[in-house]
Design an enzyme around this catalytic site. Structure first.
Site, PDB file in Angstrom:
ATOM      1  N   LYS A   1      44.279  32.508  41.396  1.00 37.23           N
ATOM      2  CA  LYS A   1      45.466  33.249  41.826  1.00 37.23           C
ATOM      3  C   LYS A   1      46.607  32.279  42.134  1.00 37.23           C
ATOM      4  O   LYS A   1      46.429  31.312  42.876  1.00 37.23           O
ATOM      5  CB  LYS A   1      45.102  34.083  43.063  1.00 37.23           C
TER       6      LYS A   1
ATOM      7  N   GLU B   1      39.671  42.332  42.923  1.00 41.79           N
ATOM      8  CA  GLU B   1      39.850  41.031  43.565  1.00 41.79           C
ATOM      9  C   GLU B   1      38.786  40.797  44.643  1.00 41.79           C
ATOM     10  O   GLU B   1      38.492  41.679  45.453  1.00 41.79           O
ATOM     11  CB  GLU B   1      41.246  40.994  44.199  1.00 41.79           C
TER      12      GLU B   1
ATOM     13  N   CYS C   1      46.400  40.476  41.835  1.00 40.77           N
ATOM     14  CA  CYS C   1      47.164  41.172  42.873  1.00 40.77           C
ATOM     15  C   CYS C   1      48.594  40.663  43.059  1.00 40.77           C
ATOM     16  O   CYS C   1      49.485  41.047  42.316  1.00 40.77           O
ATOM     17  CB  CYS C   1      46.384  41.168  44.186  1.00 40.77           C
TER      18      CYS C   1
END
Length: 541
Positions: A112, A45, A148
């Site tokens: 994300k 990330e 994540c």
């Protein structure tokens, strides 16, 4: 159908060094192609900027610099597909993104969906949330992307599966604390079992200010079984293979690195955090005061393991109350570690200050003022050595002391970094014992003797504090578990101990705000994830 070879690269980027981080990714891609090692390279990330970039994300120049490096990747990556994390502004909104670069073209971009905004995270300050899954097809394999926090709730993984993903690729910048790796694997296993998909987890590694990323990337099959793992606390790669068997995508077993046991993991995290802070900041090395006590002893050992003995300088700064035992033990440890070691008595400086203050102090009794003056003379000397030699002062207060303010502003608190800032005193002893089992570097007498600041005759820490075994359990309950004073008392602790400790924690917030940063290794350290007002009248009970 041929198999798909995937290389997870847990790299250690430098925050803000977009060109350098891109060069590292390019070198990895070129090496993998030259060795015919992988079809796809997955990096963590925000690998382009490093994590967390914090308010660098608000700089007007960010977009241009990111686009410049994305174009560079597009021109220079050949013969391999790249999945890379970066921040990007689209239609006026900034996203935490993952792009898929295939045959010179950006094939897809995922944004994300879940933005963490608790503990050490502050992503809602910067990013807009994505809303759609991303599934890309490569060599006949449909791969779903997650970033994540998307893994920590079931929705994004389920959406990826519904969109046709046959395996999940997860880019991560997941900070470590004790027990975190077990949490990650257990959570990822739940997602595998819920979606019936294999999962490949690529994590960042390295220290960034108070945060520590441990790498320890891994891969699970659709049943949530661990099939491959990368080493913890170092840059490494993990080679994995997806294949189709009877119409279902399966993950082949890969190399399994053995992750360290808890004390080794903790010690290694402290070493890596200090190493990266010093090296990425450009310091030549460190200098620290060596008192002959356990905290400075452990800190010196960590420093040597992080930087090498030639980059560590130890200084003993004795006063009238410094025992011969302390002088002997500090010298013995310096000898065991092989570091430069000097002794500078502080009595002339303390006496000079006391002479200058004699009129102002006339008619007053001796108290902590004189004790603090000793510590502040030591701080002045350490900072002078730092300035002259280009060495960062490593301060050595443990979490128990920092919590209750058992430290002196502009004295033993001076320094650029504190390797054990988030380590309770009882754990300091455990780590010292563990490190000695790897090869003795701390005299056993240092571990065995009662802790003392030696600022007054016969002084011991537990003269004014509960025993550390009790103190640390109260502190953990109050700081990490958010238990009230009332709840701690009901759990069996002495009312007097609890009220004293909680009051000390609350009123010493002003000291902690002025303390050096240190590696976060507990579920809640003093820093990003505990932001209390300095001035407040919150009642103890």
């Amino acid at each position: 159908m041929s198999s798909l070879r995937i290389h997870l690269a847990q790299i250690n980027p430098v925050v803000g060094d977009l060109a350098g981080n891109t060069s590292r990714i390019l070198q990895l891609a070129h090496d993998l192609v030259a060795n015919h090692q992988a079809d796809l390279l997955l990096v963590p990330e925000l690998a382009l900027t490093g994590y967390p970039p914090e308010d660098l994300l608000l700089r007007p120049a960010l977009q241009g610099r990111v686009e410049e490096q994305l174009l560079r990747l597009q021109k220079e990556v050949h013969g391999i597909t790249l999945v890379v994390g970066y921040p990007i502004r689209r239609d006026g909104q900034l996203f935490n993104a993952a792009g898929v670069l295939h045959q010179g073209q950006w094939l897809a971009e995922y944004h994300k969906q879940l933005l963490p905004n608790d503990q050490v995270f502050d992503e809602k300050r910067y990013f807009s949330a994505g809303s759609t899954p991303c599934v890309v097809e490569l060599q006949g394999y449909r791969l779903g992307l997650l970033i994540c926090e998307d893994l920590w709730q079931p929705g994004p993984a389920a959406a990826g599966a519904e969109a046709g993903a046959e395996a999940l690729l997860v880019l991560n910048a997941s900070p470590w604390h004790q027990g975190k790796q077990q949490e990650r694997v257990a959570l990822a296993a739940e997602r595998c079992q819920a979606t019936d998909l294999p999962l490949l987890y690529c994590n960042l590694v390295g220290g960034q200010d108070e945060l520590l990323f441990d790498g320890a990337s891994f891969a699970l099959d659709a049943n949530g079984r661990l099939l491959a793992s990368a080493p913890a606390l170092q840059e490494a790669g993990l080679d994995l293979v997806l294949e189709r068997t009877n119409g279902k995508v399966m993950l082949q077993p890969g190399a399994c690195a053995e992750w360290p046991e808890p004390l080794a993991y903790l010690y290694g995290a402290l070493v890596l955090g200090l190493k990266d802070y010093v090296n990425k900041s450009g310091f030549k090395g460190v200098v620290l005061g060596m008192s002959g006590g356990i905290d400075s002893a452990l800190s010196a050992a960590i420093a040597v393991d992080a930087l090498g003995a030639d980059r560590v300088s130890g200084v003993m700064l004795p006063y009238h109350y410094t025992s011969s035992m302390s002088l002997e033990d500090a010298e013995a440890e310096a000898r065991l570690l092989g570091i430069d070691y000097q002794v500078f008595p502080i009595a002339p400086m303390v006496d000079s200050f006391m002479t200058g203050l004699a009129d102002a102090f006339a008619g007053t009794a001796r108290d902590t003022t004189e004790e603090n003056l000793q510590a502040r003379c030591r701080g002045v000397l350490l900072m002078a050595l730092s300035n002259k030699k280009g060495l960062m002062v490593l301060t050595t207060g443990n979490k128990s002391e920092v919590a209750v303010g058992y430290c002196t502003l502009y004295g033993d608190m001076v320094g650029g970094f504190n390797a054990i800032r988030d380590v309770y005193k009882t754990l300091v002893f455990e780590l010292a014992e563990w490190r000695n089992r790897q090869g003795q570097v701390i005299p056993q007498r240092v571990i065995d003797r009662p802790p003392s600041a030696e600022l007054a005759p016969g002084q011991k820490d537990e003269d004014s504090l509960p025993p550390y075994a009790t103190l640390d359990r109260i502190l953990k309950g109050y700081i990490e578990d958010d238990l009230s004073a009332e709840a701690l008392i009901k759990s069996g602790f002495s009312r007097n101990d609890v009220l004293r400790v909680v009051s000390l924690v609350d009123r010493n917030e002003y000291k902690r705000r002025q303390a050096a940063p240190g590696v976060r290794v507990t579920a809640r350290g003093f820093g990003k994830d505990r932001r209390y007002p300095i001035v407040n009248h919150w009642p103890v009970l």
